[in-house]
Design a protein around this motif. Structure first.
Motif, PDB file in Angstrom:
ATOM      1  N   ALA A   1      -9.253  -0.896   5.874  1.00 33.89           N
ATOM      2  CA  ALA A   1      -9.627  -2.292   6.114  1.00 33.89           C
ATOM      3  C   ALA A   1      -8.494  -3.048   6.800  1.00 33.89           C
ATOM      4  CB  ALA A   1      -9.993  -2.965   4.793  1.00 33.89           C
ATOM      5  N   ALA A   2      -7.258  -2.785   6.371  1.00 36.58           N
ATOM      6  CA  ALA A   2      -6.107  -3.444   6.996  1.00 36.58           C
ATOM      7  C   ALA A   2      -5.958  -3.010   8.453  1.00 36.58           C
ATOM      8  CB  ALA A   2      -4.838  -3.126   6.213  1.00 36.58           C
ATOM      9  N   ASP A   3      -6.207  -1.727   8.722  1.00 35.08           N
ATOM     10  CA  ASP A   3      -6.151  -1.244  10.106  1.00 35.08           C
ATOM     11  C   ASP A   3      -7.193  -1.952  10.967  1.00 35.08           C
ATOM     12  OD1 ASP A   3      -4.116   0.474   9.465  1.00 35.08           O
ATOM     13  OD2 ASP A   3      -5.413   2.230   9.211  1.00 35.08           O
ATOM     14  N   GLY A   4      -8.378  -2.181  10.392  1.00 36.34           N
ATOM     15  CA  GLY A   4      -9.420  -2.892  11.128  1.00 36.34           C
ATOM     16  C   GLY A   4      -9.009  -4.315  11.464  1.00 36.34           C
ATOM     17  N   ILE A   5      -8.355  -4.986  10.506  1.00 37.36           N
ATOM     18  CA  ILE A   5      -7.882  -6.350  10.765  1.00 37.36           C
ATOM     19  C   ILE A   5      -6.825  -6.344  11.865  1.00 37.36           C
ATOM     20  CG2 ILE A   5      -6.686  -8.326   9.758  1.00 37.36           C
ATOM     21  CD1 ILE A   5      -7.936  -7.562   7.066  1.00 37.36           C
ATOM     22  N   THR A   6      -5.923  -5.364  11.808  1.00 36.92           N
ATOM     23  CA  THR A   6      -4.884  -5.259  12.838  1.00 36.92           C
ATOM     24  C   THR A   6      -5.492  -5.069  14.215  1.00 36.92           C
ATOM     25  OG1 THR A   6      -3.348  -4.286  11.237  1.00 36.92           O
ATOM     26  CG2 THR A   6      -2.862  -3.949  13.577  1.00 36.92           C
ATOM     27  N   ARG A   7      -6.512  -4.225  14.295  1.00 36.44           N
ATOM     28  CA  ARG A   7      -7.157  -3.985  15.590  1.00 36.44           C
ATOM     29  C   ARG A   7      -7.861  -5.242  16.086  1.00 36.44           C
ATOM     30  NH1 ARG A   7      -8.958  -0.949  19.495  1.00 36.44           N
ATOM     31  NH2 ARG A   7     -11.172  -0.729  19.963  1.00 36.44           N
ATOM     32  N   GLN A   8      -8.486  -5.989  15.181  1.00 41.33           N
ATOM     33  CA  GLN A   8      -9.141  -7.225  15.596  1.00 41.33           C
ATOM     34  C   GLN A   8      -8.124  -8.238  16.115  1.00 41.33           C
ATOM     35  OE1 GLN A   8     -12.338  -7.742  15.888  1.00 41.33           O
ATOM     36  NE2 GLN A   8     -12.728  -5.657  15.195  1.00 41.33           N
TER      37      GLN A   8
ATOM     38  N   LYS B   1       3.700   5.215  -6.066  1.00 43.02           N
ATOM     39  CA  LYS B   1       3.772   4.930  -7.497  1.00 43.02           C
ATOM     40  C   LYS B   1       2.652   5.583  -8.288  1.00 43.02           C
ATOM     41  CE  LYS B   1       4.111   1.095 -10.788  1.00 43.02           C
ATOM     42  NZ  LYS B   1       4.197  -0.371 -10.963  1.00 43.02           N
ATOM     43  N   PHE B   2       1.445   5.611  -7.717  1.00 38.41           N
ATOM     44  CA  PHE B   2       0.290   6.107  -8.472  1.00 38.41           C
ATOM     45  C   PHE B   2      -0.082   7.510  -8.013  1.00 38.41           C
ATOM     46  CE2 PHE B   2      -0.134   1.465  -8.309  1.00 38.41           C
ATOM     47  CZ  PHE B   2      -0.167   1.175  -9.668  1.00 38.41           C
ATOM     48  N   SER B   3      -0.571   8.294  -8.950  1.00 33.62           N
ATOM     49  CA  SER B   3      -1.016   9.654  -8.643  1.00 33.62           C
ATOM     50  C   SER B   3      -2.489   9.855  -8.959  1.00 33.62           C
ATOM     51  CB  SER B   3      -0.180  10.678  -9.425  1.00 33.62           C
ATOM     52  OG  SER B   3      -0.281  10.425 -10.834  1.00 33.62           O
ATOM     53  N   ASN B   4      -3.117   8.857  -9.565  1.00 34.40           N
ATOM     54  CA  ASN B   4      -4.534   8.949  -9.906  1.00 34.40           C
ATOM     55  C   ASN B   4      -5.355   9.039  -8.616  1.00 34.40           C
ATOM     56  OD1 ASN B   4      -7.263   8.304 -10.576  1.00 34.40           O
ATOM     57  ND2 ASN B   4      -6.528   7.464 -12.524  1.00 34.40           N
ATOM     58  N   PRO B   5      -6.188  10.093  -8.458  1.00 34.02           N
ATOM     59  CA  PRO B   5      -6.968  10.257  -7.220  1.00 34.02           C
ATOM     60  C   PRO B   5      -7.859   9.059  -6.913  1.00 34.02           C
ATOM     61  CG  PRO B   5      -7.020  12.263  -8.520  1.00 34.02           C
ATOM     62  CD  PRO B   5      -6.379  11.222  -9.384  1.00 34.02           C
ATOM     63  N   GLU B   6      -8.433   8.447  -7.944  1.00 33.73           N
ATOM     64  CA  GLU B   6      -9.307   7.302  -7.696  1.00 33.73           C
ATOM     65  C   GLU B   6      -8.513   6.124  -7.138  1.00 33.73           C
ATOM     66  OE1 GLU B   6     -11.458   6.320 -11.172  1.00 33.73           O
ATOM     67  OE2 GLU B   6     -12.608   8.203 -11.230  1.00 33.73           O
ATOM     68  N   VAL B   7      -7.317   5.926  -7.688  1.00 34.38           N
ATOM     69  CA  VAL B   7      -6.471   4.831  -7.192  1.00 34.38           C
ATOM     70  C   VAL B   7      -6.027   5.115  -5.761  1.00 34.38           C
ATOM     71  CG1 VAL B   7      -4.306   3.590  -7.530  1.00 34.38           C
ATOM     72  CG2 VAL B   7      -5.698   4.243  -9.510  1.00 34.38           C
TER      73      VAL B   7
ATOM     74  N   LEU C   1       0.830  -1.206   0.000  1.00 40.13           N
ATOM     75  CA  LEU C   1       0.000   0.000   0.000  1.00 40.13           C
ATOM     76  C   LEU C   1       0.865   1.257   0.000  1.00 40.13           C
ATOM     77  CD1 LEU C   1      -2.815  -1.042   2.522  1.00 40.13           C
ATOM     78  CD2 LEU C   1      -2.998  -0.848   0.035  1.00 40.13           C
ATOM     79  N   ARG C   2       1.939   1.246   0.798  1.00 41.01           N
ATOM     80  CA  ARG C   2       2.839   2.406   0.799  1.00 41.01           C
ATOM     81  C   ARG C   2       3.500   2.580  -0.572  1.00 41.01           C
ATOM     82  NH1 ARG C   2       3.956   0.517   6.117  1.00 41.01           N
ATOM     83  NH2 ARG C   2       5.710  -0.730   5.337  1.00 41.01           N
ATOM     84  N   PHE C   3       3.874   1.453  -1.182  1.00 39.56           N
ATOM     85  CA  PHE C   3       4.474   1.510  -2.517  1.00 39.56           C
ATOM     86  C   PHE C   3       3.468   2.044  -3.541  1.00 39.56           C
ATOM     87  CE2 PHE C   3       5.385  -0.539  -6.628  1.00 39.56           C
ATOM     88  CZ  PHE C   3       6.660  -0.047  -6.860  1.00 39.56           C
ATOM     89  N   GLY C   4       2.191   1.629  -3.386  1.00 38.64           N
ATOM     90  CA  GLY C   4       1.164   2.096  -4.315  1.00 38.64           C
ATOM     91  C   GLY C   4       0.935   3.586  -4.208  1.00 38.64           C
ATOM     92  N   VAL C   5       0.975   4.131  -2.978  1.00 38.38           N
ATOM     93  CA  VAL C   5       0.783   5.569  -2.793  1.00 38.38           C
ATOM     94  C   VAL C   5       1.895   6.345  -3.487  1.00 38.38           C
ATOM     95  CG1 VAL C   5       0.777   7.418  -1.068  1.00 38.38           C
ATOM     96  CG2 VAL C   5      -0.524   5.325  -0.663  1.00 38.38           C
TER      97      VAL C   5
ATOM     98  N   ILE D   1      -6.687   2.885  -2.501  1.00 37.23           N
ATOM     99  CA  ILE D   1      -5.621   2.430  -1.602  1.00 37.23           C
ATOM    100  C   ILE D   1      -5.929   2.838  -0.162  1.00 37.23           C
ATOM    101  CG2 ILE D   1      -3.192   2.760  -0.995  1.00 37.23           C
ATOM    102  CD1 ILE D   1      -2.583   2.974  -3.983  1.00 37.23           C
ATOM    103  N   GLY D   2      -6.503   4.042   0.017  1.00 38.50           N
ATOM    104  CA  GLY D   2      -6.874   4.491   1.358  1.00 38.50           C
ATOM    105  C   GLY D   2      -7.916   3.586   1.993  1.00 38.50           C
TER     106      GLY D   2
END
Length: 631
Positions: A305-312, A289-295, A283-287, A299-300
């Motif tokens: 979702a990943a933060d939610g899994i970490t908290r669980q 590499k890509f500049s398209n706002p939709e992408v 995800l950090r690499f994607g941020v 990624i955000g």
């Protein structure tokens, strides 16, 4: 030894009783006849009470008939061998009536005693736990049916036996069991029998005996208590033995299962965490590499979702550990500080006013505050201030965590303390589970659109207030600084009990006021480590009183009193606050919510403290004021 309150008592045989009773009766009648012949018709007749009492006590159903027989024989002796006259006749009739009356009374008492003993015998006999009793000499005086089934030893073969006969069925040799320890000295029990516990006067021990139950072994729980006589002296002991084999095996199986599940869960958490680490990297690499706002937006969402899994994963790890360590007395302020260290408050003001408060809790109490505070810090709540206080109530103590955010809708409160997918409420189910381990409960009592308000309700026996006067021992507490003007500036906080003498020094210029840790909460302002201003909240049976607001002359004009009063009001805002204010300070206290009231509205105990005003408030230049509960 004869112990009247136990039913199983060693008696002479029926043959010996009858022989003894016959001998005593014959002897007393013979002596009485000798007295009649010698002209003594009154004195020696008292000896007839002895056979009547013995017969009525041993044979209560035949006591009346036996006393009638003895009385008749006595009357016959008088008629045959004494010169009759009116006085002697009346005396003889009276004596016979008394003999019969004594027989009736003793028979009745003996009958009631026998019934009482039979009830006690039945209680012991039909107890579900195997039970035996011994007298002070160590002889067995009770051996119930459950014990017969457990040991295979019938009652008839065990009664009246001493020399630790009871231990043979359990250990195969003669040794004092718990009942034997009770009738002994008992001073060396902790040294020689470290596995024996004393629970409120009852000796308790648990042991595995491999040769029991056909050499399959049994886990047994032994418990013994003393039997006391009318003077409170030890007259024997009673011991119960319970088969806890099923319980021990079940606990062992659950422990093994729990260990395996925790191991499996740990492996899964570790594997998922490794995958999440890879995902975060991508995800950090994607941020980058890509500049398209939709992408970037996509990624955000993936990161959320990943933060939610970490908290669980974190929640599951914490849930695994709760209940694994015995509860203990925990300083609430320390638990809050530990939770605070794990959180980012950003622009949210946070004050905790739980100094001096300790609760009996699972060691994971910081996790409780972490999850409650974490939910209040969510951006969706829009909270800018969080305050933690406590309130003493008739049924215990409430620790209150409240914020000024949007609050929680009523229809969501019922499901608040269960695991949920949405953000608000996540982890609160774990907090509720932790506090419930020691009898506490967690609930939400806030008003929607006014802020969330969580209450941890602590039972009366589950909290303590640090109090040097009563020598209550509490864990060391961290001195927090809830209100600080700026770095290096004055700090407002509640004083601990050992700091009360510092407040007394400040009050020397203020009517020699002194603090009492048992009823007072004192809030002070520190500047460069020196106490420069104080304010007190005193608990009366019928209300809270604010007084002792004082700043020494050399420290005035710096706003210290504002910090002290502000600290007190925020910490004690859950109750109505009453005070007598000097009239020219009415505006000052009005800033903190105090309003003038009639003196009659003051609690009686607070009115009584100001008798020096002679009931004339106008002349005394003091004004009764009240601040209603609430932030």
């Amino acid at each position: 030894m004869n112990i009247p309150y136990l039913s199983v008592i060693s008696h002479p045989t029926q043959k010996n009783r009858i022989l003894l009773l016959s001998t005593v009766t014959a002897c007393t009648l013979a002596v009485n006849l000798f007295g009649i012949l010698a002209g003594l018709t009154a004195v020696l007749s008292h000896l007839l009470y002895f056979p009547i009492i013995l017969a009525s006590y041993w044979y209560p159903r035949r006591g009346l008939s036996f006393s009638l027989l003895v009385a008749a024989l006595f009357a016959l002796q008088v008629i045959l061998f004494a010169p009759l006259d009116l006085v002697l006749g009346l005396a003889t009739i009276t004596r016979c009536a008394i003999l019969v009356l004594v027989g009736c009374v003793v028979s009745l008492l003996s009958w009631n005693l026998a019934q009482s003993e039979k009830q006690l015998q039945d209680i012991i006999e039909f107890l579900p736990d195997a039970t035996f009793a011994i007298d002070k000499e160590g002889k067995i005086i009770a051996w119930n049916r459950a014990l017969e089934l457990m040991t295979g030893q019938p009652k008839a073969s065990m009664l009246n036996r001493g020399n630790h006969e009871y231990a043979l069925a359990f250990y195969g040799d003669r040794r004092p069991m718990l009942a034997g320890l009770i009738i002994g000295d008992g001073s060396d029990i902790p040294k020689k029998y470290p596995q024996v516990r004393n629970e409120s006067g009852t000796l308790v021990s648990e042991i595995f005996l491999p040769h029991m139950q056909g050499d399959r072994g049994m886990h047994l729980r032994f418990s013994a208590s003393p039997l006391l006589d009318a003077n409170g002296n030890v007259a024997g002991a009673i011991e119960s033995i319970r088969d806890i084999t099923d319980r021990v095996m079940t606990a062992s199986a659950l422990e093994k299962t729990s260990h395996r599940l925790n191991t499996l869960a740990g492996i899964l958490r570790h594997d998922i965490s490794r995958k999440l680490a890879v995902l975060y990297g991508q995800l950090r690499f994607g941020v980058m590499k890509f500049s398209n706002p939709e992408v970037i937006a996509y990624i955000g969402e993936l990161k959320v979702a990943a933060d939610g899994i970490t908290r669980q994963i974190d929640i599951s790890r914490e849930f695994r550990d709760i209940g694994g360590t015995p509860p203990s007395w925990i300083a609430v302020q320390n638990a809050i500080a530990a939770a605070e260290d794990r959180l980012e408050f950003r622009n949210v003001t946070f004050h905790a006013w739980t100094d001096r408060l300790c609760v009996f809790s699972d060691p994971h109490l910081p996790t409780v505050f972490y999850h409650i505070l974490h939910n209040s810090l969510q951006e969706s709540t829009r909270a800018t201030k969080i305050v933690i206080t406590y309130q003493l109530r008739s049924d215990g103590c409430a620790i209150i965590i409240e914020d000024n955010g949007t609050g929680i809708p009523e229809h969501e409160k019922d499901a608040l303390f269960v695991q949920r997918e949405d953000s608000y409420g996540r982890g609160l189910f774990l907090a509720a589970e932790i506090v419930s381990l020691t009898g506490m409960t967690l609930r939400e009592t806030g008003e929607y659109r006014k802020g969330a308000r969580f209450e941890i309700l602590v039972p009366s026996e589950g909290y303590r207030i640090e109090n040097s006067a009563t020598r209550i021992a509490v864990p060391h507490q961290r001195h927090t600084s809830p209100i600080m003007e700026e770095k290096g500036g004055p700090v407002g906080r509640e004083l601990h009990a050992d700091e009360f003498p510092l407040a007394d020094e400040v009050w020397k210029e203020y009517h020699d006021t002194s603090g009492d840790p048992a009823v007072d909460r004192i809030f002070g302002v520190y500047q460069s480590g020196e106490l420069v201003s104080v304010a007190r909240c005193r608990r009366h049976p019928d209300g809270l009183e604010v007084d002792g607001v004082f700043t020494p002359a050399k420290f005035r004009k710096n706003g210290y009193s504002r910090i002290a009063v502000g600290s007190l009001v925020e910490a004690c805002h859950n109750d109505d606050l009453f005070m007598y204010a000097v009239r020219h300070l009415e505006g000052f206290y009005h800033q903190y919510g105090f309003e003038p009231i009639s003196e009659i509205l003051l609690p009686q105990k607070i009115r009584e403290r100001y008798t020096w005003a002679a009931g004339n408030l106008e002349g005394a230049e003091v004004l009764p004021m009240r601040r209603k509960a609430g932030l």
